[in-house]
Scaffold this active site. Structure first.
Site, mmCIF file in Angstrom:
data_model
loop_
_atom_site.group_PDB
_atom_site.id
_atom_site.type_symbol
_atom_site.label_atom_id
_atom_site.label_comp_id
_atom_site.label_asym_id
_atom_site.label_seq_id
_atom_site.Cartn_x
_atom_site.Cartn_y
_atom_site.Cartn_z
ATOM 1 N N ARG A 33 0.846 -1.209 0.000
ATOM 2 C CA ARG A 33 0.000 0.000 0.000
ATOM 3 C C ARG A 33 0.877 1.255 0.000
ATOM 4 N NH1 ARG A 33 -4.688 -2.727 3.583
ATOM 5 N NH2 ARG A 33 -5.165 -4.288 1.996
ATOM 6 N N GLU A 177 -12.999 -14.682 11.573
ATOM 7 C CA GLU A 177 -13.174 -13.998 10.289
ATOM 8 C C GLU A 177 -13.095 -14.965 9.108
ATOM 9 O OE1 GLU A 177 -10.390 -10.816 9.465
ATOM 10 O OE2 GLU A 177 -11.364 -10.310 7.578
ATOM 11 N N LYS A 219 -16.603 -11.803 12.260
ATOM 12 C CA LYS A 219 -16.216 -10.755 11.304
ATOM 13 C C LYS A 219 -16.405 -11.308 9.901
ATOM 14 C CE LYS A 219 -12.383 -7.779 9.910
ATOM 15 N NZ LYS A 219 -11.335 -6.894 10.389
ATOM 16 N N SER A 261 -14.512 -4.713 5.352
ATOM 17 C CA SER A 261 -14.911 -3.936 4.170
ATOM 18 C C SER A 261 -14.496 -4.626 2.878
ATOM 19 C CB SER A 261 -14.387 -2.500 4.234
ATOM 20 O OG SER A 261 -12.986 -2.424 4.297
ATOM 21 N N GLY A 262 -13.419 -5.385 2.900
ATOM 22 C CA GLY A 262 -13.099 -6.270 1.784
ATOM 23 C C GLY A 262 -12.748 -5.618 0.468
ATOM 24 N N GLY A 263 -12.392 -4.332 0.499
ATOM 25 C CA GLY A 263 -12.037 -3.658 -0.745
ATOM 26 C C GLY A 263 -13.194 -2.903 -1.392
ATOM 27 N N ARG A 294 -9.363 -1.015 5.138
ATOM 28 C CA ARG A 294 -9.236 -0.063 4.032
ATOM 29 C C ARG A 294 -10.327 1.004 4.040
ATOM 30 N NH1 ARG A 294 -8.672 -4.931 -0.093
ATOM 31 N NH2 ARG A 294 -9.576 -5.915 1.745
HETATM 32 P P1 13P Z 1 -10.692 -4.596 5.135
HETATM 33 O O1 13P Z 1 -11.804 -3.870 5.834
HETATM 34 O O2 13P Z 1 -9.740 -3.703 4.408
HETATM 35 O O3 13P Z 1 -11.188 -5.756 4.329
HETATM 36 O O4 13P Z 1 -9.787 -5.206 6.292
HETATM 37 C C1 13P Z 1 -10.392 -5.808 7.351
HETATM 38 C C2 13P Z 1 -9.526 -6.870 7.860
HETATM 39 O O5 13P Z 1 -9.122 -6.849 8.997
HETATM 40 C C3 13P Z 1 -9.177 -7.983 6.958
HETATM 41 O O6 13P Z 1 -8.653 -9.044 7.704
#
Ligand code: 13P
Length: 342
Positions: A33, A177, A219, A261-263, A294
């Site tokens: 990043r 998660e 999550k 959020s996953g992108g 993100r």
């Molecule tokens: P994002 O919200 O960017 O997907 O990251 C959350 C996270 O902790 C991924 O493991």
């Protein structure tokens, strides 16, 4: 007593419409990043960036906990104060990512298995003694031609449950998660089917391995159409598909669902979280919270660019996204909020 504390921490992580801030990127991910913005890929840059995040004034108004990485949890601010001490003093709960990433799964082309169970019991004990109160383990499930396979779902669910049981033994709240990735051309319906199957398998394993549901946070991904699917469903359709999927698969004893959020674009993630709460907050058995990486950090990183002169503006952008998502938990977010920062 220990169980009572674990449950109290779990509740505090999703209380008061606040959410979690994921700032636990591994060094390679963080460096990737930074590279996009020409920021030096060094330990000092990573330290300075994480100092910027945690010293954001008023972060504790919207953020209940932060997820750290092993390098970060051992670092200090420029003035010598340990990150961990500072976080605890501001009333934010510190957490730690404890998986060690993913590897290709043997015999399963295109699928991944999360690693990190070796010596996990000792590592968790050390993190607890340092002051961490929760942990995170992420597995990834890819949707594609003929995948996910049952083997991939099962082994990742078993490992998640094994991790969660070890966390609770150590006094740490496990964030569980299982991320169904949004990459691909699949439809919303297919994402819903896969997410439901994954969650059924995960909760079965959590039961088998005696994980206390009242002392964990789920999550998950939102149920979304693939990022390159030709049909992109509306915000309300996403909210309905997401919560209906969880109502069928997630026990009511779980205190909180904290979405990743996953992108997703950051404003869209806020809008979807808002719709989820607007439509379901009152009848939902669990808190519908956020644990974004993100979708909270991205504008701040873009503004910072590695320069001290940009720190204040970057912190304002970070706080703004945190506030937008806090407001979305109340179902009161709207696009006009996006103009407020300017
Ligand atoms: P994002 O919200 O960017 O997907 O990251 C959350 C996270 O902790 C991924 O493991």
């Amino acid at each position: 007593m220990r169980l009572n504390q674990l449950i109290a921490t779990t509740k505090a992580m999703v209380a008061g419409d606040k959410g979690l801030l994921a700032m636990d990127e591994s060094n390679p991910t963080c460096n990737k990043r930074f590279a996009q913005w020409g920021i030096p890929q060094t330990e000092e840059s990573r330290r300075a960036y994480r100092e910027l995040i945690i010293t954001t004034p008023n972060l504790n108004k919207y953020i209940s906990g932060v997820i750290l990485y092993d390098e970060t949890i051992r670092q200090q601010q420029k003035n010598g104060t340990s990150f961990l001490q500072f976080i605890i003093e501001t009333g934010i709960i510190p957490g730690i990512k404890v998986d060690t990433g993913t590897q290709g799964m043997a015999g399963h082309l295109g699928e991944k298995i999360t690693t990190g169970l070796d010596h996990l019991r000792d590592r968790l004990q050390e993190y607890f003694q340092m002051g961490a109160r929760f942990a995170k383990w992420r597995t990834v499930i890819t949707i594609g031609d003929g995948i996910p396979s049952q083997g991939c779902i099962e082994v990742n669910a078993q490992n998640l449950a094994c991790y969660a049981a070890l966390c609770q033994e150590a006094g740490l709240v496990p964030i569980v998660e299982p991320e169904v990735l949004m990459d691909g051309t699949h439809t919303l319906e297919r994402c819903g089917e896969v997410t439901a199957e994954v969650l059924r398998t995960v909760f079965n394993q959590l039961y088998i391995q005696r994980v206390v549901l009242e002392g964990m946070i789920l999550k998950p991904n939102m149920v979304l159409p693939g990022s390159t699917c030709s049909r992109q469903d509306s915000i309300d359709e996403v909210a309905d598909a997401t919560v209906n999927c969880f109502l069928r698969t997630v026990p009511a004893a779980v205190p909180g669902i904290a979405f990743l959020s996953g992108g997703q674009p950051d404003e869209l993630a806020s809008a979807r979280l808002n719709a989820i709460n607007l439509r379901f907050k009152l009848q939902s058995p669990w808190a519908l919270a956020f644990s974004f990486g993100r979708a909270i950090q991205k504008p701040a990183l873009e503004i910072w660019q590695g320069k001290d002169a940009n720190i204040l503006a970057a912190q304002q952008a970070l706080l703004h996204r945190a506030k937008c998502n806090y407001t979305a938990r109340q179902g009161k977010y709207n696009s006009e909020m996006e103009g407020e920062r300017a």
